[in-house]
Design an enzyme around this catalytic site. Sequence first.
Site, PDB file in Angstrom:
ATOM      1  N   GLY A   3       0.782  -1.262   0.085  1.00  0.00           N
ATOM      2  CA  GLY A   3       0.037   0.019  -0.111  1.00  0.00           C
ATOM      3  C   GLY A   3       0.644   1.351   0.050  1.00  0.00           C
ATOM      4  CB  SER A  38       9.663   0.576  -3.193  1.00  0.00           C
ATOM      5  OG  SER A  38       9.784  -0.885  -3.462  1.00  0.00           O
ATOM      6  N   GLY A  39       9.026  -0.769  -0.371  1.00  0.00           N
ATOM      7  CA  GLY A  39       9.439  -1.711   0.626  1.00  0.00           C
ATOM      8  C   GLY A  39       9.895  -1.408   1.910  1.00  0.00           C
ATOM      9  CB  SER A  93       6.511  -1.114  -7.098  1.00  0.00           C
ATOM     10  OG  SER A  93       5.497  -1.653  -6.272  1.00  0.00           O
ATOM     11  CG  ASP A  94       1.602   0.245  -6.730  1.00  0.00           C
ATOM     12  OD1 ASP A  94       1.220  -0.328  -7.709  1.00  0.00           O
ATOM     13  OD2 ASP A  94       1.594  -0.057  -5.465  1.00  0.00           O
ATOM     14  CG  HIS A 112      -2.514   0.622  -4.154  1.00  0.00           C
ATOM     15  ND1 HIS A 112      -3.623  -0.170  -4.298  1.00  0.00           N
ATOM     16  CD2 HIS A 112      -1.368  -0.320  -4.186  1.00  0.00           C
ATOM     17  CE1 HIS A 112      -3.207  -1.484  -4.541  1.00  0.00           C
ATOM     18  NE2 HIS A 112      -1.663  -1.546  -4.482  1.00  0.00           N
ATOM     19  CG  HIS A 127      -2.891  -4.783  -1.581  1.00  0.00           C
ATOM     20  ND1 HIS A 127      -2.915  -5.575  -2.516  1.00  0.00           N
ATOM     21  CD2 HIS A 127      -2.049  -3.941  -1.779  1.00  0.00           C
ATOM     22  CE1 HIS A 127      -1.918  -5.021  -3.343  1.00  0.00           C
ATOM     23  NE2 HIS A 127      -1.433  -4.243  -2.951  1.00  0.00           N
ATOM     24  CG  HIS A 181      -3.782  -4.802  -7.614  1.00  0.00           C
ATOM     25  ND1 HIS A 181      -3.034  -4.086  -8.505  1.00  0.00           N
ATOM     26  CD2 HIS A 181      -3.171  -4.809  -6.804  1.00  0.00           C
ATOM     27  CE1 HIS A 181      -1.807  -3.320  -7.800  1.00  0.00           C
ATOM     28  NE2 HIS A 181      -1.878  -3.887  -6.634  1.00  0.00           N
ATOM     29  CE1 TYR A 206     -22.366  14.508   8.405  1.00  0.00           C
ATOM     30  CE2 TYR A 206     -20.001  14.888   7.212  1.00  0.00           C
ATOM     31  CZ  TYR A 206     -21.137  14.334   8.239  1.00  0.00           C
ATOM     32  OH  TYR A 206     -20.355  13.826   9.207  1.00  0.00           O
TER      33      TYR A 206
END
Length: 222
Positions: free
Chosen positions: A33, A50-51, A80-81, A100, A102, A165, A219
């Site tokens: 994510g 990344s990572g 990586s995205d 992003h 999962h 995905h 609202y």
Amino acid sequence: MTTLDLAVAGLRTQLVDLHRELTRWNLVVWTAGNVSARVPGADLLVIKPSGVSYDDLTPESMVVCDLDGNLVDGELSPSSDTAAHAYVYRHMPHVGGVAHTHSTYASAWAARGEPIPCVLTAMADEFGGEIPVGPFALIGGDEIGRGVVDTLNGQRSPAVLMRNHGVFTIGSDARAAVKAAVMCEDVARTAHLACEIGQPIPIPQNAVDSLHHRYRNVYGQH
């Protein structure tokens, strides 16, 4: 520091906090994510490296890329995205943030290739209808970004379930994108449970339109 430097520094700090929101709401595991933010007034974005563990994220570890996904500033490799995020920013000028995840229930709908039907008032409020499904796309290039843009163009939903995905969400800024990701998982879970015990009842379109308009224009505090 220049105005641009200050803007980037502010976004780096904000993104550390927003990635903690992903873990707080159980939307990610391990290092999966990411969240990014467009830099106002510049063809740049700030994104997670990344990572890297969420616990190890610092403002200094966030990286700056151009809108082609090339690293501009930072010591670490971008997510990586990144190419997908960059594609969204290039083709959706109104978008200021992308998230992003999962997240479990929403990703289960994505695994089935099935949109989440608009069966809750909270869905009508936030998404203006069903949460659509985008195409299957491989990670690493801009193919995911193309699927996000093609699916969300003309839609009121700020969220798309990329098939097999996970979830991509957009917003006027990064916080709005993360909020959409939180809401997406919440309604995905409830819709799943409703399907388990019976047949959910769709909300009529005129009611969806009314609820969405009220949420956007009445609202909250203005």
